[in-house]
Design an enzyme around this catalytic site. Structure first.
Site, short mmCIF file in Angstrom:
data_model
loop_
_atom_site.label_atom_id
_atom_site.label_comp_id
_atom_site.label_asym_id
_atom_site.label_seq_id
_atom_site.Cartn_x
_atom_site.Cartn_y
_atom_site.Cartn_z
N LYS A 92 31.02 40.54 26.51
CA LYS A 92 32.44 40.65 26.19
C LYS A 92 33.20 39.41 26.64
O LYS A 92 34.05 38.87 25.93
CB LYS A 92 33.04 41.88 26.87
CG LYS A 92 34.53 42.06 26.59
CD LYS A 92 35.21 43.01 27.55
CE LYS A 92 35.60 42.29 28.84
NZ LYS A 92 36.66 43.00 29.59
N ASN A 93 32.87 38.92 27.83
CA ASN A 93 33.60 37.79 28.39
C ASN A 93 33.30 36.48 27.67
O ASN A 93 33.97 35.48 27.91
CB ASN A 93 33.31 37.65 29.89
CG ASN A 93 33.94 38.77 30.70
OD1 ASN A 93 34.85 39.46 30.23
ND2 ASN A 93 33.44 38.99 31.91
N ARG A 132 44.03 41.16 29.34
CA ARG A 132 44.36 39.85 29.90
C ARG A 132 43.86 38.70 29.03
O ARG A 132 44.47 37.64 28.97
CB ARG A 132 43.76 39.72 31.30
CG ARG A 132 44.40 40.61 32.33
CD ARG A 132 44.07 40.12 33.73
NE ARG A 132 44.51 38.76 33.94
CZ ARG A 132 45.75 38.40 34.28
NH1 ARG A 132 46.68 39.33 34.43
NH2 ARG A 132 46.07 37.13 34.46
N CYS A 188 42.93 44.90 33.48
CA CYS A 188 42.55 45.64 34.68
C CYS A 188 43.53 45.40 35.82
O CYS A 188 43.98 44.28 36.05
CB CYS A 188 41.15 45.24 35.14
SG CYS A 188 39.82 45.89 34.12
N ASP A 215 32.19 40.74 39.27
CA ASP A 215 32.06 41.84 38.32
C ASP A 215 30.84 42.72 38.59
O ASP A 215 30.65 43.73 37.91
CB ASP A 215 31.99 41.30 36.88
CG ASP A 215 33.36 40.97 36.32
OD1 ASP A 215 34.37 41.28 36.99
OD2 ASP A 215 33.43 40.41 35.21
N ILE A 218 37.03 36.92 45.54
CA ILE A 218 37.62 36.46 44.28
C ILE A 218 38.96 37.15 44.00
O ILE A 218 39.97 36.50 43.73
CB ILE A 218 36.66 36.70 43.10
CG1 ILE A 218 35.29 36.06 43.39
CG2 ILE A 218 37.26 36.15 41.81
CD1 ILE A 218 35.33 34.56 43.56
#
Length: 417
Positions: free
Chosen positions: A22-23, A93, A117, A304, A326
Site C-alpha cells: 500500500k505504501n 494522509r 491514522c 509499522d 518514530i
C-alpha cells in the site's frame, strides 16, 4: 459496522500470497499526475486507501481504470482540476502526495490538510519547506495548502527523515527546471520503488536507495508499466501470526531483502526462517522468546511492525522492552492487549512487556491500522473468542486479511453489525 470474530485454532499451515505494498501503490498512483500518458500499475492491493486515491485522482479529472483485481491504468492527460478536496483527503494522509506532482506539472495546487491514522502529529512541514525552496509560493488558508509557481531546481535538506516528504519532493523535482539535490532522504523500499518507476517514465534520478538523490528536471514524463513492490509489512504481519500460533507457512510474492531486520527478530524469537528471491518460509515449533524492539528509520526496525511484535511478545517467554522512536502516541494497542490479559506497562516512548502463558479472548477496539493487526494476531492465540471492532482501520492496509489467514487454518470471520 464490520467486526472480526477470532478463535484460536491451533498452528497455521499452508501458503499465503502477499499483496503489493500500500505504501508504494499510493505514491505510484499519484505519480500518474506527472504525465499526460498512461501509467499502468500491476500488483496493486485492493484496499480502502487505494479506492480513496482512485476517487481523488478521478475528482481531479484523471482517467482511472481498474480490473478490480490488481491492475490500474491512470491517464493524467484529462486532469482539469488542481484541487484535492477535504471530503476525500480527510480520511487518508497519503492524499498530500498529489501536491508535488500537481504543482510541478500545472503550476498550482490546492490540497486539504490530510487525515489518516491517529498516531501522533505527522506534520507536512518538510513537504512545504522543500517546495518553497524550489520556488513555490505556499499559503495555508481554511485548512487547505495553496501552492503556486514554476518550480526550479534547488538544494533541499530535509530536517528529519520523512517518507512522504521524500516522495512528494522527488515527484516535484522530476518536472522542475534544473537540478534538484534532495538530502536526508528516506530510503525505504517504497521510496526506491517510486524512484524506479519515475525513471521508467523518463525522469533522471541518481542516488536511488541512498540518503541523497540528485534529480535532473525533465521537460516531460511519459507513461510506462510498473509492478508494485510486495508489501513487507503485510508479510511481517503474517509471519508474526505464525510465530504466535506455531506451524509452517510459506509466503509467496514476498521480498525478503526489504525486511531483513524483521526476519532477524523472528529468528531471535525462535522461528526457523528460510527465504528465496520472492518467498519466505517460517516454521515455529515452540513458545516464542521475548525480543527487544527499537523502531528506527529504514533499514532499521520499522515502526509499522511494532504493534505486531508487541502482540507476539505478550505471550513470549521472558520480558522485553519496546521503544518507539518514530511516532508519539503509538501504544494505543497496549490497553486493548492488556484487556486480553497481557502484562504491558508504558513509560513515555517505552513499553515493558512481561510475557504471559496465554491471553484471553475479549471485545477489543482497533485504534489505527497496525494496532488492529496486533489485535488480530493476539486473538489467534487467545483462549476463547476475540471480537475486533472498528476494523475499517484494518481494511485501509490489509487486503482480505480474514480470507488469507483463514486459508492457512485460522478461525476468523468477518461479521456485520
Amino acid at each position: 459496522m464490520d467486526k472480526l470474530k477470532i478463535s484460536a485454532n491451533g498452528p497455521l499451515n499452508g501458503e499465503i500470497t502477499v499483496s503489493g505494498a500500500k505504501n508504494a501503490a499510493l505514491p505510484l498512483m499519484c505519480a500518474g499526475l506527472l504525465t499526460s500518458g498512461t501509467l499502468r500499475l500491476k500488483n496493486v492491493p485492493m484496499l480502502a486507501d487505494v479506492a480513496t486515491t482512485q476517487k481523488l485522482l478521478q475528482g481531479m479529472g484523471a482517467r482511472v481504470l481498474t480490473d478490480n483485481i490488481s491492475e490500474f491504468e491512470i491517464n493524467g492527460g484529462t486532469v482539469n482540476n488542481t484541487c484535492a478536496p477535504y471530503e476525500l483527503v480527510r480520511t487518508m494522509r497519503a492524499s498530500i502526495l498529489v501536491l508535488g506532482p500537481t504543482l510541478a506539472r500545472f503550476g498550482e495546487a490546492q490540497v486539504s490538510l490530510p487525515g489518516g491514522c491517529a498516531i501522533g502529529s505527522r506534520p507536512v512541514n518538510q513537504h512545504l519547506k522543500g517546495l518553497e525552496a524550489m520556488g513555490a509560493e505556499i499559503a495555508i488558508e481554511h485548512g487547505y495548502v495553496k501552492a503556486k509557481g514554476k518550480l526550479k531546481g534547488a538544494r533541499v535538506a530535509m530536517d528529519v527523515v520523512t517518507v512522504g516528504g521524500t516522495e512528494n519532493l522527488l515527484m516535484a523535482a522530476t518536472l522542475a527546471e534544473g537540478t534538484t539535490v534532495l538530502e536526508n532522504c528516506a530510503i525505504e523500499p517504497e521510496v526506491v520503488d517510486l524512484a524506479e518507476c519515475l525513471v521508467k517514465m523518463g525522469a533522471k534520478i541518481s542516488g536511488i536507495g541512498t540518503s541523497t538523490m540528485i534529480v535532473e528536471g525533465a521537460g516531460e514524463l511519459y507513461g510506462c508499466e510498473h509492478s508494485v513492490v510486495p508489501d513487507r509489512i503485510e508479510a511481517g504481519t503474517f509471519l508474526c501470526a505464525v510465530a504466535i500460533t506455531g506451524g509452517r507457512v510459506v509466503l509467496r510474492n514476498a521480498a525478503p531483502k526489504t525486511m531483513e531486520v524483521v526476519l532477524d527478530k523472528l529468528v531471535e524469537a525462535g522461528a526457523v526462517i528460510e527465504a528465496g528471491d520472492d518467498w519466505i518460509a517460517i516454521d515455529m515449533r515452540q513458545r516464542p522468546k521475548a525480543v527487544d524492539i527499537r523502531t528506527v528509520v529504514h533499514p532499521g526496525f520499522p515502526t509499522d511492525m511494532q504493534a505486531q511484535f508487541m502482540a507476539l511478545n505478550a505471550v513470549a517467554e521472558g520480558s522485553c522492552r519496546v521503544v518507539e522512536t518514530i511516532f508519539e502516541n503509538r501504544f494505543m494497542h497496549v490497553p486493548e492487549l492488556n484487556r486480553m490479559g497481557a502484562n504491558i506497562t508504558t513509560e513515555g516512548n517505552t513499553a515493558f512487556v512481561q510475557g504471559v502463558e496465554r491471553l484471553s479472548g475479549a471485545v477489543v477496539k482497533a485504534t489505527d491500522l497496525r494496532a488492529s493487526a496486533s489485535l488480530v494476531i493476539a486473538g489467534l492465540a487467545a483462549r476463547g473468542e476475540t471480537v475486533v471492532e472498528r476494523i475499517y482501520h484494518l481494511d485501509r492496509g490489509y487486503e482480505n486479511i480474514e480470507k488469507k489467514l483463514g486459508s492457512v487454518g485460522a478461525n476468523i470471520e468477518r461479521v456485520s453489525g
